[in-house]
Design a protein around this motif. Structure first.
Motif, PDB file in Angstrom:
ATOM      1  N   LYS A 125      -1.285   5.740  29.074  1.00 16.97           N
ATOM      2  CA  LYS A 125      -0.762   6.701  27.874  1.00 16.97           C
ATOM      3  C   LYS A 125       0.052   6.163  26.810  1.00 16.97           C
ATOM      4  CE  LYS A 125      -3.474   9.299  31.305  1.00 16.97           C
ATOM      5  NZ  LYS A 125      -3.552  10.791  32.161  1.00 16.97           N
ATOM      6  N   ASN A 126      -0.641   6.926  25.319  1.00 19.33           N
ATOM      7  CA  ASN A 126       0.426   6.891  24.749  1.00 19.33           C
ATOM      8  C   ASN A 126       1.560   7.905  23.950  1.00 19.33           C
ATOM      9  OD1 ASN A 126      -2.511   7.511  23.458  1.00 19.33           O
ATOM     10  ND2 ASN A 126      -0.775   7.192  21.347  1.00 19.33           N
ATOM     11  N   LEU A 127       0.953   8.959  24.707  1.00 18.97           N
ATOM     12  CA  LEU A 127       1.653  10.558  24.081  1.00 18.97           C
ATOM     13  C   LEU A 127       2.111  11.397  25.050  1.00 18.97           C
ATOM     14  CD1 LEU A 127      -1.865  12.813  23.125  1.00 18.97           C
ATOM     15  CD2 LEU A 127      -0.355  11.081  21.694  1.00 18.97           C
ATOM     16  N   ASN A 128       3.438  12.104  24.393  1.00 17.78           N
ATOM     17  CA  ASN A 128       4.955  12.478  25.299  1.00 17.78           C
ATOM     18  C   ASN A 128       5.150  13.502  24.866  1.00 17.78           C
ATOM     19  OD1 ASN A 128       5.264   9.224  26.593  1.00 17.78           O
ATOM     20  ND2 ASN A 128       5.093   8.533  24.562  1.00 17.78           N
ATOM     21  N   PHE A 129       6.103  14.647  25.782  1.00 13.60           N
ATOM     22  CA  PHE A 129       6.360  15.493  25.477  1.00 13.60           C
ATOM     23  C   PHE A 129       7.550  15.557  24.839  1.00 13.60           C
ATOM     24  CE2 PHE A 129       3.417  17.149  28.910  1.00 13.60           C
ATOM     25  CZ  PHE A 129       2.374  18.407  27.820  1.00 13.60           C
ATOM     26  N   ALA A 130       8.260  16.121  23.683  1.00 15.71           N
ATOM     27  CA  ALA A 130       9.731  16.281  23.793  1.00 15.71           C
ATOM     28  C   ALA A 130       9.939  17.218  23.252  1.00 15.71           C
ATOM     29  CB  ALA A 130      10.054  15.263  22.264  1.00 15.71           C
ATOM     30  N   PHE A 131      11.607  17.751  23.040  1.00 14.93           N
ATOM     31  CA  PHE A 131      12.208  19.108  22.951  1.00 14.93           C
ATOM     32  C   PHE A 131      11.654  18.966  21.601  1.00 14.93           C
ATOM     33  CE2 PHE A 131      13.486  19.468  26.937  1.00 14.93           C
ATOM     34  CZ  PHE A 131      12.748  20.637  27.542  1.00 14.93           C
ATOM     35  N   MET A 132      12.250  20.668  21.452  1.00  9.63           N
ATOM     36  CA  MET A 132      12.587  20.957  19.458  1.00  9.63           C
ATOM     37  C   MET A 132      13.337  20.604  19.670  1.00  9.63           C
ATOM     38  SD  MET A 132      10.075  24.225  18.540  1.00  9.63           S
ATOM     39  CE  MET A 132       7.953  24.027  19.217  1.00  9.63           C
ATOM     40  N   GLY A 133      14.771  19.918  18.750  1.00  7.09           N
ATOM     41  CA  GLY A 133      16.072  20.187  18.319  1.00  7.09           C
ATOM     42  C   GLY A 133      15.942  18.917  19.125  1.00  7.09           C
ATOM     43  N   GLY A 134      15.366  17.787  19.686  1.00  9.99           N
ATOM     44  CA  GLY A 134      15.574  16.739  20.345  1.00  9.99           C
ATOM     45  C   GLY A 134      16.437  16.062  19.060  1.00  9.99           C
ATOM     46  N   TYR A 135      16.709  14.512  19.425  1.00  7.45           N
ATOM     47  CA  TYR A 135      16.768  13.554  18.518  1.00  7.45           C
ATOM     48  C   TYR A 135      17.147  11.723  19.187  1.00  7.45           C
ATOM     49  CZ  TYR A 135      19.272  10.042  15.464  1.00  7.45           C
ATOM     50  OH  TYR A 135      19.104   9.088  14.644  1.00  7.45           O
ATOM     51  N   GLY A 141       9.005   4.039  16.761  1.00 11.45           N
ATOM     52  CA  GLY A 141       8.334   4.613  18.263  1.00 11.45           C
ATOM     53  C   GLY A 141       9.434   5.884  18.219  1.00 11.45           C
ATOM     54  N   ALA A 142      10.896   5.720  17.990  1.00 11.95           N
ATOM     55  CA  ALA A 142      11.571   6.928  18.625  1.00 11.95           C
ATOM     56  C   ALA A 142      11.962   8.085  17.456  1.00 11.95           C
ATOM     57  CB  ALA A 142      13.141   6.033  18.466  1.00 11.95           C
ATOM     58  N   THR A 143      11.804   8.238  16.039  1.00 16.03           N
ATOM     59  CA  THR A 143      11.307   9.055  15.330  1.00 16.03           C
ATOM     60  C   THR A 143      10.087  10.129  15.390  1.00 16.03           C
ATOM     61  OG1 THR A 143      11.915   7.379  13.817  1.00 16.03           O
ATOM     62  CG2 THR A 143      10.773   9.540  12.769  1.00 16.03           C
ATOM     63  N   TYR A 151      13.034  13.002   9.365  1.00 16.93           N
ATOM     64  CA  TYR A 151      13.384  11.472   9.901  1.00 16.93           C
ATOM     65  C   TYR A 151      11.639  10.695   9.630  1.00 16.93           C
ATOM     66  CZ  TYR A 151      17.317  12.720  11.298  1.00 16.93           C
ATOM     67  OH  TYR A 151      18.615  13.592  11.728  1.00 16.93           O
ATOM     68  N   ARG A 152      10.723  11.823   9.710  1.00 16.42           N
ATOM     69  CA  ARG A 152       9.216  10.700   9.631  1.00 16.42           C
ATOM     70  C   ARG A 152       8.491  11.094   8.339  1.00 16.42           C
ATOM     71  NH1 ARG A 152       9.461  14.285  14.415  1.00 16.42           N
ATOM     72  NH2 ARG A 152       7.779  15.660  13.145  1.00 16.42           N
ATOM     73  N   GLU A 153       8.896  12.523   6.981  1.00 13.95           N
ATOM     74  CA  GLU A 153       8.575  12.688   5.957  1.00 13.95           C
ATOM     75  C   GLU A 153       7.809  11.689   5.064  1.00 13.95           C
ATOM     76  OE1 GLU A 153      10.028  15.253   3.906  1.00 13.95           O
ATOM     77  OE2 GLU A 153      11.979  15.496   4.401  1.00 13.95           O
ATOM     78  N   ARG A 154       8.797  10.059   5.228  1.00 16.83           N
ATOM     79  CA  ARG A 154       8.731   9.428   3.352  1.00 16.83           C
ATOM     80  C   ARG A 154       7.808   8.388   4.583  1.00 16.83           C
ATOM     81  NH1 ARG A 154      12.668   9.043   0.986  1.00 16.83           N
ATOM     82  NH2 ARG A 154      14.058  10.458   2.090  1.00 16.83           N
ATOM     83  N   PHE A 155       7.554   8.277   5.824  1.00 17.94           N
ATOM     84  CA  PHE A 155       6.576   7.121   6.339  1.00 17.94           C
ATOM     85  C   PHE A 155       5.441   6.836   6.857  1.00 17.94           C
ATOM     86  CE2 PHE A 155      11.075   6.415   7.192  1.00 17.94           C
ATOM     87  CZ  PHE A 155      12.312   5.939   7.011  1.00 17.94           C
TER      88      PHE A 155
END
Length: 447
Positions: A125-135, A141-143, A151-155
């Motif tokens: 599976k390729n979906l994951n949870f992460a936290f708001m505020g997380g880096y 993939g990390a983005t 960090y995503r908006e231009r890509f």
């Protein structure tokens, strides 16, 4: 500086200051400018240099490795890699009672990428949870699992973007609750996602979840050194286990005794499935990173040779630096000293909070400390004041015992109004006193 303006990409650095600061040397807890003026560094390269700049033991180990064998393609083995892997595996066996293996790469983002591949390979599976505020990094993939849209908006489109869950940021609770009376409301809200198939991610009948793993920082780094309340991760892990979701622990900033434990998740009494590490593994000397995973996720039958690869992973220089770091950790009682120094530092910060109404919150665990800068109401975030304090610190005109110093700070937080303090684990009591004095001078100037 004129040449830099013409030939250097600004995309690989951060031009917060105009003009940017130039440093010439470093040692211990200090950076030195072109005039050889010392700047007390309270961020140590985003916690990459936990053991102090120009650490003699680590530097000498690297020089020795260079003279013996500084280069080797990663398809071959050498003794130091095996020993370093063994030390890390044994450390986790001791802490969590779990058998596992270590996998190396270069840089934190690349190790996160490898963990994403490991999760996909195991869970399909390729979906994951992460936290708001997380880096978790800036590779694609990390983005996708890093909460900041900037960090995503231009890509373009990120089809694998994580489902971001509110972090228990108690000073600014996303639910408007109070920790004394909320009864971990945030965990209960997350648990609701698994009550019915109509909440879109989970089928209670088949116990199948669309999401493979939850990526966490037990103490958020770039998010502002926000720590979860004591029982949060135990409650969260119970939900994840019931839904067969992996827990991936990102220790890239907080690992190697930044919080007084080898891994910050140790403070919360849960067992992760994967731990990702980097930065201070080599004290910032070499971009070596890696992950530890439970045996069933990473054994050669499921994760065979060539599953992923990087030319410079487990390079001899980085591995030797990491081996020396682990030796230092084994010889010194950082669990005691970091806790003691952190408590002394935090007590000084609490005195400053009482003195200045613009300090909304101070907190910390070990030597991961935070100062939240606000407007005069003590709550409304003030990025402008935070930026001003940062700039003043880098002027190099602060005084301590009749000598001039600068102060190096780092800014984080959801509103870029938090000073995230990560001093050297070798910082002295005298340097802690100096840090509080220099911060006091900055606050008097700006507030």
């Amino acid at each position: 500086m004129a040449i830099e303006q013409e030939v250097c990409s600004w995309g690989d650095t951060v031009h917060y200051l105009n003009p940017p600061k130039i440093f010439r040397a470093c040692e211990g807890s200090y950076l030195y400018d072109e005039e050889n003026k010392p700047y007390l560094d309270l961020q140590m390269w985003y916690s990459a240099c936990n053991f102090g700049y120009k650490n003699e033991r680590i530097n000498n180990a690297i020089k020795d490795q260079m003279d013996r064998m500084g280069q080797l393609a990663s398809q071959f083995l050498f003794e130091e890699k095996v020993i370093l892997s063994k030390k890390l595996v044994d450390a986790n066996q001791k802490r969590f009672g779990l058998k596992g293996r270590v996998h190396f790469n270069v840089g934190g983002s690349q190790a996160i990428e490898d963990s994403l591949k490991l999760v996909r390979n195991y869970k399909k599976k390729n979906l994951n949870f992460a936290f708001m505020g997380g880096y978790h990094g800036r590779t694609l993939g990390a983005t996708a699992i890093t909460s900041s849209y900037r960090y995503r908006e231009r890509f373009g489109h990120f089809s694998d973007r994580a489902l971001f869950i509110p972090f228990p940021y108690c000073f600014r609770c996303p639910y408007g609750k109070n920790l004394d009376s909320c009864d971990y409301y945030c965990v209960k809200e997350f648990e609701k996602l698994f009550e019915s198939e109509y909440y879109s991610i989970y089928n209670p009948r088949t116990k199948d979840c669309e999401y493979a793993a939850f990526y966490v920082e037990p103490i958020q780094g770039t998010g502002g050194y926000v720590k979860a309340p004591p029982e949060y991760f135990k409650k969260l892990k119970k939900i994840l286990d019931q839904a067969n979701i992996l827990l991936v622990d990102d220790e890239i900033q907080m690992g190697f005794y930044r919080t007084g434990k080898l891994w910050s998740i140790e403070h919360y009494g849960v067992k992760p499935d994967i731990i990702v590490f980097g930065k201070s593994l080599t004290n910032g000397i070499n971009p070596l990173s890696g992950l530890w995973a439970r045996e069933e996720l990473i054994n050669p039958s499921i994760w065979p040779p060539g599953s992923t690869h990087s030319t410079f992973s487990s390079n001899p220089i980085g591995v030797r630096a990491g081996l020396e770091v682990m030796s230092i950790i084994e010889e010194k009682d950082y669990e005691t000293t970091v806790a003691q120094k952190g408590q002394k530092f935090l007590e000084g910060l609490k005195k400053l909070k009482k003195k200045y109404k613009n300090i909304g919150d101070v907190d910390g665990i070990g030597l991961a400390l935070r100062i939240e800068i606000c407007e005069a109401d003590g709550f409304t975030p003030s990025k402008a004041l935070t930026d001003k304090i940062l700039e003043e610190g880098l002027k190099g005109d602060l005084e301590y015992k009749n000598k001039r110093y600068g102060l190096v700070l780092d800014v984080g937080g959801y509103y870029k109004n938090v000073f995230t303090l990560a001093p050297s684990l070798e910082i002295t009591d005298e340097e802690i006193d100096m840090a509080i004095s220099l911060l006091d001078q900055l606050f008097r100037r700006v507030f």
